[in-house]
Motif scaffolding. Structure first.
Motif, PDB file in Angstrom:
ATOM      1  N   GLU A 257      34.179  32.347  51.814  1.00 11.03           N
ATOM      2  CA  GLU A 257      33.334  33.453  51.225  1.00 11.03           C
ATOM      3  C   GLU A 257      31.838  33.303  50.660  1.00 11.03           C
ATOM      4  OE1 GLU A 257      35.352  34.532  47.463  1.00 11.03           O
ATOM      5  OE2 GLU A 257      35.009  36.661  47.910  1.00 11.03           O
ATOM      6  N   THR A 329      37.801  31.087  48.840  1.00  8.36           N
ATOM      7  CA  THR A 329      36.998  32.153  48.034  1.00  8.36           C
ATOM      8  C   THR A 329      35.794  31.061  47.446  1.00  8.36           C
ATOM      9  OG1 THR A 329      38.311  31.429  46.046  1.00  8.36           O
ATOM     10  CG2 THR A 329      39.162  33.123  47.492  1.00  8.36           C
ATOM     11  N   GLY A 330      34.731  31.840  47.123  1.00  8.42           N
ATOM     12  CA  GLY A 330      33.621  31.170  46.342  1.00  8.42           C
ATOM     13  C   GLY A 330      34.085  30.723  44.931  1.00  8.42           C
ATOM     14  N   PHE A 331      35.298  31.081  44.605  1.00  9.20           N
ATOM     15  CA  PHE A 331      35.961  30.454  43.407  1.00  9.20           C
ATOM     16  C   PHE A 331      36.578  29.087  43.522  1.00  9.20           C
ATOM     17  CE2 PHE A 331      38.826  30.827  39.747  1.00  9.20           C
ATOM     18  CZ  PHE A 331      38.075  31.030  38.866  1.00  9.20           C
ATOM     19  N   GLY A 332      36.731  28.821  44.875  1.00 11.78           N
ATOM     20  CA  GLY A 332      37.405  27.253  45.087  1.00 11.78           C
ATOM     21  C   GLY A 332      38.829  27.610  45.308  1.00 11.78           C
ATOM     22  N   GLY A 333      39.569  28.781  45.523  1.00 11.49           N
ATOM     23  CA  GLY A 333      40.847  28.740  45.890  1.00 11.49           C
ATOM     24  C   GLY A 333      40.830  29.384  47.232  1.00 11.49           C
ATOM     25  N   ARG A 334      42.260  29.573  47.797  1.00  4.32           N
ATOM     26  CA  ARG A 334      42.281  30.040  49.246  1.00  4.32           C
ATOM     27  C   ARG A 334      43.094  31.264  49.321  1.00  4.32           C
ATOM     28  NH1 ARG A 334      45.020  27.246  53.711  1.00  4.32           N
ATOM     29  NH2 ARG A 334      46.241  25.853  52.405  1.00  4.32           N
ATOM     30  N   ARG A 335      42.764  32.085  50.314  1.00  3.82           N
ATOM     31  CA  ARG A 335      43.636  33.398  49.982  1.00  3.82           C
ATOM     32  C   ARG A 335      43.598  33.993  51.652  1.00  3.82           C
ATOM     33  NH1 ARG A 335      39.177  38.151  49.093  1.00  3.82           N
ATOM     34  NH2 ARG A 335      40.395  39.317  50.675  1.00  3.82           N
TER      35      ARG A 335
ATOM     36  N   ARG B   8      32.573  34.141  38.489  1.00  2.00           N
ATOM     37  CA  ARG B   8      33.177  33.589  39.701  1.00  2.00           C
ATOM     38  C   ARG B   8      32.687  32.393  40.212  1.00  2.00           C
ATOM     39  NH1 ARG B   8      33.357  39.657  42.358  1.00  2.00           N
ATOM     40  NH2 ARG B   8      34.263  40.796  40.461  1.00  2.00           N
ATOM     41  N   ASP B   9      32.064  31.663  39.223  1.00  2.00           N
ATOM     42  CA  ASP B   9      31.291  30.424  39.726  1.00  2.00           C
ATOM     43  C   ASP B   9      32.092  29.292  40.024  1.00  2.00           C
ATOM     44  OD1 ASP B   9      29.997  27.964  39.560  1.00  2.00           O
ATOM     45  OD2 ASP B   9      28.396  28.818  38.477  1.00  2.00           O
ATOM     46  N   GLY B  10      32.109  28.824  41.379  1.00  2.00           N
ATOM     47  CA  GLY B  10      33.043  27.906  41.729  1.00  2.00           C
ATOM     48  C   GLY B  10      32.987  26.688  41.233  1.00  2.00           C
ATOM     49  N   ALA B  13      34.597  26.957  37.618  1.00  2.00           N
ATOM     50  CA  ALA B  13      36.330  27.007  37.948  1.00  2.00           C
ATOM     51  C   ALA B  13      36.680  25.595  38.123  1.00  2.00           C
ATOM     52  CB  ALA B  13      36.501  27.672  39.168  1.00  2.00           C
ATOM     53  N   GLN B  14      35.970  24.630  38.909  1.00  2.00           N
ATOM     54  CA  GLN B  14      36.243  23.079  38.972  1.00  2.00           C
ATOM     55  C   GLN B  14      36.439  22.476  37.592  1.00  2.00           C
ATOM     56  OE1 GLN B  14      37.833  21.611  41.454  1.00  2.00           O
ATOM     57  NE2 GLN B  14      37.288  23.548  42.821  1.00  2.00           N
ATOM     58  N   TYR B  46      41.330  35.482  44.304  1.00  2.00           N
ATOM     59  CA  TYR B  46      40.431  34.208  44.377  1.00  2.00           C
ATOM     60  C   TYR B  46      41.014  32.933  44.499  1.00  2.00           C
ATOM     61  CZ  TYR B  46      37.165  37.943  42.663  1.00  2.00           C
ATOM     62  OH  TYR B  46      36.394  39.078  42.702  1.00  2.00           O
ATOM     63  N   VAL B  48      43.271  31.598  42.204  1.00  2.00           N
ATOM     64  CA  VAL B  48      43.339  30.823  41.195  1.00  2.00           C
ATOM     65  C   VAL B  48      44.402  29.832  41.061  1.00  2.00           C
ATOM     66  CG1 VAL B  48      43.813  31.045  38.663  1.00  2.00           C
ATOM     67  CG2 VAL B  48      42.311  32.714  39.690  1.00  2.00           C
ATOM     68  N   ASP B  50      45.677  28.094  43.370  1.00  2.00           N
ATOM     69  CA  ASP B  50      45.308  26.581  43.824  1.00  2.00           C
ATOM     70  C   ASP B  50      44.440  25.638  42.836  1.00  2.00           C
ATOM     71  OD1 ASP B  50      46.253  27.447  46.231  1.00  2.00           O
ATOM     72  OD2 ASP B  50      44.275  28.266  47.024  1.00  2.00           O
ATOM     73  N   LEU B  51      43.961  26.232  41.843  1.00  2.00           N
ATOM     74  CA  LEU B  51      43.378  25.484  40.927  1.00  2.00           C
ATOM     75  C   LEU B  51      44.220  24.967  39.662  1.00  2.00           C
ATOM     76  CD1 LEU B  51      40.104  28.022  41.124  1.00  2.00           C
ATOM     77  CD2 LEU B  51      40.345  25.506  41.923  1.00  2.00           C
ATOM     78  N   PRO B 231      38.271  35.890  37.452  1.00  2.00           N
ATOM     79  CA  PRO B 231      38.981  34.745  37.578  1.00  2.00           C
ATOM     80  C   PRO B 231      38.641  33.455  36.683  1.00  2.00           C
ATOM     81  CG  PRO B 231      37.350  35.118  39.589  1.00  2.00           C
ATOM     82  CD  PRO B 231      37.414  36.200  38.786  1.00  2.00           C
ATOM     83  N   LEU B 232      37.332  33.416  36.274  1.00  2.00           N
ATOM     84  CA  LEU B 232      37.106  32.445  35.308  1.00  2.00           C
ATOM     85  C   LEU B 232      37.947  32.762  33.811  1.00  2.00           C
ATOM     86  CD1 LEU B 232      33.444  31.357  35.651  1.00  2.00           C
ATOM     87  CD2 LEU B 232      35.550  29.949  36.002  1.00  2.00           C
ATOM     88  N   MET B 235      41.339  31.545  34.166  1.00  2.00           N
ATOM     89  CA  MET B 235      41.510  30.055  33.829  1.00  2.00           C
ATOM     90  C   MET B 235      41.105  29.850  32.386  1.00  2.00           C
ATOM     91  SD  MET B 235      41.614  28.812  37.156  1.00  2.00           S
ATOM     92  CE  MET B 235      40.541  27.153  36.866  1.00  2.00           C
TER      93      MET B 235
END
Ligand code: SF4
Lengths: 349, 379
Positions: A257, A329-335, B8-10, B13-14, B46, B48, B50-51, B231-232, B235
């Motif tokens: 993404e 996703t840019g967020f780090g997940g998958r879709r 939405r910063d990856g 998120a980590q 997003y 989520v 998975d995180l 999404p943040l 989280m």
């Protein structure tokens, strides 16, 4: 007072309107064709004045033929109008087959009462687009329907081109390991129309990307790279196009993404209307599936062309029995990036 | 769009994912319900899930406006369009909700009903102004978020002297639905639905404030964290919920302070109270009849109330028997537990309402997450 026996009062393009006689096959129709269509489109094939155009048979390669109907509303939008759109759309359908587009045919369905001034603007825009692309409109047709039976004007165009021997682009040729390239930002055309329809304040910044892509494609083919598939992601956007390729090839796709370019105004308008740029129509973008070894070479050629300045490597083809198109996703997940459901944006092109 | 991308910063998120994994006790499992469809969508869109660590599970709630709309209400709207010849305006997703006799508003439109998709109540008002010979009905759905604009439209119609405009009011209320879930036997007695806390709605709470949730926290000992739709936000809210559970707290916390206050938007609340009153009971898809869970138009504004003008009687209609939407909306089942999921029922041919909007649990799972089904790790 002398009356010239062969005098015909010229068409009142400024204030006149289409009426049913313009589609009757009689003198009024001949006049409309002569004073409006032929004046703009003028070329040697059209000048033959027959029911069809006689064209020279190409010396080699294979013929490609494509057609496209245009019903966009509104007819005029930032960056273009139904006229140039109908030329670009069909040229692109021919060009993504790897073909050099040669000729176009155009058929108009006009609504009674449609202002001749608007028609003149549209036809002039088509003529200009055809001239710039070097693809003449060699034959056409006009029909008129009663008020309320059509919305202004519908245009369908058909294009013919020639693919050189040795070029074979087709959806089923994508295979795991291939790289997916995108020629530029997503969603500009669709959001230009939507911003206008929905009266979004920031609409002025969004301009349709409508353009003829055969020049860019020629540059890509000239690299000699193994191009497997080219597509222009119009209605249904990139998501739909990639799902089509995935289905045809039986492979899956994995996108990134963060690598997919989207103009900030388009992103804002999408956010506002609850739309996803991946599903919004483009009219001057292409997606290419390329053998991995050739990807950088093709990308460089794309970036060197004005229509590919923001080209990017957006993902790759992967092995997947379900042929899903997926995305990190840019967020780090998958879709999953699924097929479009229903009609997101009616009459976008 | 800088403002949005910040949420939405990856990388951030980590960092949050690490904090959640560190906070979640391995011997404990955490189940949190995101009430709102907006959160369901963000979580799926997003990725989520998975995180989150495996012992933190999100349960989808009933806060998807078109999902909870019962068949009987859609039937009502279809009958108005096809039999009474009204111009029916509504938001896009509502058009595809399945109704009786294999119909939907979209199919009724193809049968000749004058049914139009609008983006706002203002569009519906404009259509009424432009078509004085037609009666224009706005099918108003959704939770508290869109009640103020509907109230404004009704007041504007009166101010403009518009006589050909009315509202088929299907506005529903969030707190009533949360109570209903907390009171359900699955949560209260059977314990088949473990619920350790809620992510509270974003937009709804900008209107009603955070105060209405204090009751749930106190009475049912369930923490509530109100969160934005990014999404943040989700989280961050999960992290706050995990901490509350660990510390044995059950409080209302507000992650979405950039938009939500304790009292909410008092002006909007007044406006809503002026035009609407509570319905004694309203049927929800999935939850059945829920007392005092919806709004109706006050008698002072009766001429703008479609139900009053057309003397409509509500007829309850049973859902498709195989459809598990009801259980899914209550958090009892997951989309992939339904036999029809992904085969007979898909977003292109929805059998139940959860498969219609991308905020619906089935549609969100189908469109964004079904690659997880094989691994069985989904929720
Ligand atoms: S998959 Fe379809 S039928 Fe099954 S619960 Fe979901 S909406 Fe209902």
């Amino acid at each position: 007072m002398s009356v010239r026996p062969d005098y015909v009062r010229p068409l009142d393009i400024k204030n006149g309107r289409v009426d049913l006689s313009h589609g009757s096959g009689g003198r009024a129709m001949a006049q409309l064709i002569e004073e409006l269509f032929a004046r703009h489109f003028d070329n040697e094939f059209l000048r033959q004045g027959n029911d069809g155009a006689t064209l020279p048979a190409p010396a080699g390669g294979r013929l490609v033929m494509a057609c496209d109907g245009h019903v966009v509303s509104p007819l005029f939008f930032p960056g273009g109008d139904i006229g140039c759109l109908s030329v670009h759309g069909t040229i692109n359908d021919v060009a993504v087959m790897g073909a050099k587009p040669l000729w176009l045919a155009a058929s108009f369905i006009l609504a009674e009462g449609f202002p001749l001034a608007d028609l003149d603007r549209i036809v002039a825009s088509m003529a200009q687009a055809a001239r710039e692309a070097g693809v003449p409109i060699v034959t056409g047709d006009t029909k008129v329907v009663e008020q309320g039976k059509a919305d202004g004007v519908f245009i369908s165009t058909t294009g013919v081109g020639v693919v050189p021997d040795g070029v074979r682009l087709s959806g089923e040729r994508a295979r795991p390991g291939d790289v997916i390239l995108l020629s530029g930002t997503l969603g500009d055309h669709g959001m230009a129309i939507m911003a206008l329809r929905e009266n979004l304040g920031f609409s002025s910044a969004i301009v349709s990307d409508t353009a003829a892509l055969h020049g860019l494609i020629e540059a890509m083919l000239a690299t000699g790279a193994d191009l497997r598939v080219l597509r222009d992601p119009t209605r249904g956007g990139l998501a739909t196009t990639l799902n089509e390729i995935a289905r045809q090839s039986g492979a899956g796709m994995m996108l990134d993404e963060a690598a997919i370019p989207v103009n900030s105004e388009v992103a804002a308008a999408c956010e506002f209307l609850g739309l996803d740029p991946l599903y919004v129509a483009n009219e001057g973008k292409l997606v290419a599936v390329v053998a991995a070894a050739d990807a950088e070479r093709v990308l460089a050629a794309m970036r060197a062309h004005p229509l590919g300045e923001r080209a990017a490597r957006i993902g790759s083809v992967v092995e997947d029995a379900h042929h899903f198109v997926q995305m990190t996703t840019g967020f780090g997940g998958r879709r999953i990036v699924d097929w479009l459901t229903g009609e997101q944006l009616p009459r976008i092109c | 769009m800088k403002y949005v991308d910040e949420f939405r910063d990856g990388k951030l998120a980590q960092v949050l994912a690490g904090a959640i994994a560190a906070a979640a006790r391995p011997e404990h499992s955490y189940s949190f319900m995101e009430f709102c469809g907006g959160h369901t969508h963000a979580i799926s869109r997003y990725g989520v899930a998975d995180l989150l660590p495996p012992n933190v599970r999100m349960v989808h709630g009933p806060g998807c406006p078109v999902c909870v709309l019962p068949i009987g209400r859609i039937d009502m709207a279809i009958a108005l369009a096809l039999e009474q010849g009204v111009t029916l305006c509504t938001y896009g997703d509502t058009l595809r909700v399945p109704a009786s006799k294999g119909l939907s508003l979209l199919k009724a439109k193809a049968q000749g009903g004058d049914i139009r998709m609008v983006y706002s109540t203002a569009d519906a008002l404009r259509i009424a102004q432009e078509n004085p010979a037609k009666h224009v009905v706005f099918l108003a759905i959704d939770f508290e978020t869109t009640t103020p604009p509907t109230a404004v439209a009704i007041k504007q119609a009166r101010a403009l002297g518009l006589e050909n405009f009315s509202v088929l009011c299907c506005h529903v209320l969030t707190p009533a639905a949360i109570s209903n879930i907390l009171e359900s036997p699955e949560v209260r007695k059977l314990g088949t639905v473990p619920l350790d806390g809620f992510i509270g709605p974003a937009h709804v709470s900008t209107v009603i404030g955070s105060r209405p949730y204090e009751f749930f926290a106190a009475e049912y000992r369930k923490p509530v964290v109100i969160a934005g739709f990014e999404p943040l936000d989700v989280m961050q809210a999960v992290l706050m919920l995990v901490r509350q559970v660990n510390e044995g707290r059950a409080e209302v916390e507000n992650e979405f302070t950039r938009a939500v206050t304790r009292d909410g938007n008092l002006k909007a609340q007044e406006l809503v109270a002026e035009v609407f009153e509570l319905r004694r009971a309203f049927e929800w898809r999935g939850l059945g009849l829920v007392p005092y869970s919806a709004l109706k138009i006050r008698s002072e504004y009766a001429s703008y109330d479609t139900e009053f003008r057309y003397a409509l009687d509500y007829q309850s209609v049973a859902d498709n028997r195989a459809c598990e939407c009801g259980a899914i909306l209550r958090g009892v089942k997951r989309p992939q537990d339904c036999k029809l999921f992904g085969t007979v029922c898909t977003p292109d041919n929805p059998i139940g309402s959860c498969m219609v909007s991308s905020e619906g649990a089935c549609a969100a799972h189908y469109s964004y997450g079904r690659f997880r089904v094989q691994g069985g790790s989904s929720q």
